[in-house]
Design a protein around this motif. Structure first.
Motif, mmCIF file in Angstrom:
data_model
loop_
_atom_site.group_PDB
_atom_site.id
_atom_site.type_symbol
_atom_site.label_atom_id
_atom_site.label_comp_id
_atom_site.label_asym_id
_atom_site.label_seq_id
_atom_site.Cartn_x
_atom_site.Cartn_y
_atom_site.Cartn_z
ATOM 1 N N ILE A 1 0.844 -1.201 0.000
ATOM 2 C CA ILE A 1 0.000 0.000 0.000
ATOM 3 C C ILE A 1 0.876 1.246 0.000
ATOM 4 O O ILE A 1 0.633 2.189 -0.751
ATOM 5 C CB ILE A 1 -0.952 -0.002 1.218
ATOM 6 N N HIS A 2 1.918 1.222 0.824
ATOM 7 C CA HIS A 2 2.811 2.379 0.889
ATOM 8 C C HIS A 2 3.527 2.602 -0.450
ATOM 9 O O HIS A 2 3.671 3.744 -0.903
ATOM 10 C CB HIS A 2 3.822 2.200 2.020
ATOM 11 N N LEU A 3 3.951 1.525 -1.091
ATOM 12 C CA LEU A 3 4.585 1.634 -2.406
ATOM 13 C C LEU A 3 3.625 2.244 -3.420
ATOM 14 O O LEU A 3 4.011 3.130 -4.195
ATOM 15 C CB LEU A 3 5.040 0.256 -2.885
ATOM 16 N N PHE A 4 2.386 1.806 -3.402
ATOM 17 C CA PHE A 4 1.371 2.343 -4.310
ATOM 18 C C PHE A 4 1.199 3.845 -4.096
ATOM 19 O O PHE A 4 1.164 4.617 -5.056
ATOM 20 C CB PHE A 4 0.057 1.590 -4.092
ATOM 21 N N ASP B 1 -1.953 -1.925 -12.148
ATOM 22 C CA ASP B 1 -1.716 -3.114 -12.957
ATOM 23 C C ASP B 1 -0.237 -3.363 -13.225
ATOM 24 O O ASP B 1 0.141 -4.471 -13.605
ATOM 25 C CB ASP B 1 -2.460 -3.016 -14.287
ATOM 26 N N GLU B 2 0.588 -2.350 -13.049
ATOM 27 C CA GLU B 2 2.028 -2.528 -13.272
ATOM 28 C C GLU B 2 2.686 -3.341 -12.163
ATOM 29 O O GLU B 2 3.713 -3.952 -12.393
ATOM 30 C CB GLU B 2 2.740 -1.174 -13.384
ATOM 31 N N PHE B 3 2.111 -3.341 -10.957
ATOM 32 C CA PHE B 3 2.784 -4.114 -9.920
ATOM 33 C C PHE B 3 1.913 -5.158 -9.232
ATOM 34 O O PHE B 3 2.420 -5.943 -8.432
ATOM 35 C CB PHE B 3 3.494 -3.202 -8.906
ATOM 36 N N ILE B 4 0.644 -5.228 -9.575
ATOM 37 C CA ILE B 4 -0.197 -6.324 -9.077
ATOM 38 C C ILE B 4 -0.865 -6.973 -10.281
ATOM 39 O O ILE B 4 -1.516 -6.315 -11.073
ATOM 40 C CB ILE B 4 -1.254 -5.819 -8.080
ATOM 41 N N LEU B 5 -0.686 -8.277 -10.391
ATOM 42 C CA LEU B 5 -1.240 -9.034 -11.510
ATOM 43 C C LEU B 5 -2.024 -10.214 -10.966
ATOM 44 O O LEU B 5 -1.479 -11.027 -10.211
ATOM 45 C CB LEU B 5 -0.118 -9.525 -12.428
ATOM 46 N N ALA B 6 -3.301 -10.283 -11.309
ATOM 47 C CA ALA B 6 -4.172 -11.392 -10.919
ATOM 48 C C ALA B 6 -4.183 -11.621 -9.411
ATOM 49 O O ALA B 6 -4.255 -12.752 -8.948
ATOM 50 C CB ALA B 6 -3.767 -12.664 -11.655
ATOM 51 N N GLY B 7 -4.081 -10.549 -8.653
ATOM 52 C CA GLY B 7 -4.150 -10.663 -7.205
ATOM 53 C C GLY B 7 -2.846 -11.020 -6.528
ATOM 54 O O GLY B 7 -2.810 -11.282 -5.336
ATOM 55 N N GLU B 8 -1.761 -11.020 -7.267
ATOM 56 C CA GLU B 8 -0.446 -11.317 -6.696
ATOM 57 C C GLU B 8 0.504 -10.160 -6.970
ATOM 58 O O GLU B 8 0.492 -9.575 -8.055
ATOM 59 C CB GLU B 8 0.138 -12.599 -7.301
ATOM 60 N N LEU B 9 1.330 -9.862 -6.002
ATOM 61 C CA LEU B 9 2.311 -8.796 -6.128
ATOM 62 C C LEU B 9 3.397 -9.236 -7.107
ATOM 63 O O LEU B 9 4.017 -10.285 -6.925
ATOM 64 C CB LEU B 9 2.908 -8.499 -4.754
ATOM 65 N N GLN B 10 3.607 -8.445 -8.176
ATOM 66 C CA GLN B 10 4.556 -8.839 -9.213
ATOM 67 C C GLN B 10 5.843 -8.024 -9.180
ATOM 68 O O GLN B 10 6.904 -8.542 -9.448
ATOM 69 C CB GLN B 10 3.918 -8.695 -10.597
ATOM 70 N N GLU B 11 5.736 -6.753 -8.890
ATOM 71 C CA GLU B 11 6.909 -5.870 -8.932
ATOM 72 C C GLU B 11 6.951 -5.040 -7.667
ATOM 73 O O GLU B 11 5.954 -4.459 -7.271
ATOM 74 C CB GLU B 11 6.822 -4.957 -10.159
ATOM 75 N N THR B 12 8.117 -4.988 -7.033
ATOM 76 C CA THR B 12 8.252 -4.213 -5.804
ATOM 77 C C THR B 12 9.245 -3.062 -5.954
ATOM 78 O O THR B 12 9.471 -2.330 -5.007
ATOM 79 C CB THR B 12 8.708 -5.108 -4.642
ATOM 80 N N SER B 13 9.798 -2.901 -7.135
ATOM 81 C CA SER B 13 10.767 -1.841 -7.361
ATOM 82 C C SER B 13 10.059 -0.574 -7.845
ATOM 83 O O SER B 13 9.480 -0.545 -8.934
ATOM 84 C CB SER B 13 11.800 -2.275 -8.404
ATOM 85 N N LYS B 14 10.138 0.443 -7.031
ATOM 86 C CA LYS B 14 9.525 1.724 -7.389
ATOM 87 C C LYS B 14 10.141 2.276 -8.666
ATOM 88 O O LYS B 14 9.451 2.766 -9.556
ATOM 89 C CB LYS B 14 9.702 2.705 -6.226
ATOM 90 N N ARG B 15 11.446 2.170 -8.770
ATOM 91 C CA ARG B 15 12.149 2.680 -9.952
ATOM 92 C C ARG B 15 11.703 1.978 -11.228
ATOM 93 O O ARG B 15 11.424 2.617 -12.244
ATOM 94 C CB ARG B 15 13.659 2.519 -9.760
ATOM 95 N N ALA B 16 11.567 0.653 -11.166
ATOM 96 C CA ALA B 16 11.156 -0.105 -12.350
ATOM 97 C C ALA B 16 9.734 0.263 -12.780
ATOM 98 O O ALA B 16 9.462 0.418 -13.972
ATOM 99 C CB ALA B 16 11.246 -1.604 -12.067
ATOM 100 N N ILE B 17 8.856 0.426 -11.825
ATOM 101 C CA ILE B 17 7.473 0.781 -12.149
ATOM 102 C C ILE B 17 7.403 2.174 -12.761
ATOM 103 O O ILE B 17 6.716 2.395 -13.762
ATOM 104 C CB ILE B 17 6.581 0.682 -10.890
ATOM 105 N N ILE B 18 8.127 3.120 -12.191
ATOM 106 C CA ILE B 18 8.117 4.492 -12.710
ATOM 107 C C ILE B 18 8.726 4.538 -14.111
ATOM 108 O O ILE B 18 8.231 5.258 -14.985
ATOM 109 C CB ILE B 18 8.833 5.442 -11.731
#
Length: 159
Positions: free
Chosen positions: A84-87, A115-132
């Motif tokens: 949640i904090h990452l979001f 959708d970039e870091f949660i897919l089908a109810g599972e956490l997929q990406e935790t890197s803030k830099r990668a998502i941005i």
């Protein structure tokens, strides 16, 4: 597994709802109402984890918004609290000090970020830099497509 994610204001108005399990519309409204009543009336000195039916809700309040996730009872609460904090950090970076109106008027971008870091109810990406970085790439593609569409419209108007 994440069952659903809700962003609600203090009055109970749902600003974002993403369900990863199938529910009828009437059941969704009932769930949103129950989750809001559960988190808004909870004393701030208690933990941000609360049992909800056969699952648990992890929530966090940022300004006037409640960010809530319903997860399986065996899942790690702290991992989802950090999610949640990452979001919120990504939203804050993307919208430059995010507010409720940003969520209302740019809901499509908020769903895209989610959708970039949660897919089908599972956490997929935790890197803030990668998502941005991925969001930046998607924006570049969008702006190139818009420029191309403007050029095509200009050419068509000359015919």
């Amino acid at each position: 597994m994440i069952r659903f994610i809700l962003l609600q204001n203090r009055q109970g108005k749902t600003r974002l709802a993403k369900y990863y399990v199938p529910l009828e519309d009437s059941e969704k409204h009932k769930v949103e109402y129950e989750v809001h009543r559960l988190v808004v009336n909870r004393d701030p000195k208690f933990t941000n984890f609360v049992e909800f039916r056969t699952h648990k809700v992890i929530y966090r309040r940022y300004a006037g918004l409640f960010f809530s996730m319903c997860v399986d009872i065996t899942d790690n609460e702290l991992a989802y609290l950090e999610c949640i904090h990452l979001f919120v950090e990504i939203l804050d970076h993307f919208f430059s000090n995010v507010c409720e109106l940003d969520l209302v008027f740019n809901f499509h971008k908020v769903y895209l970020i989610l959708d970039e870091f949660i897919l089908a109810g599972e956490l997929q990406e935790t890197s803030k830099r990668a998502i941005i970085e991925r969001m930046g790439e998607l924006e570049n593609i969008y702006f190139r497509a818009m420029r191309f569409a403007i050029v095509i419209l200009h050419l068509v108007s000359k015919i």
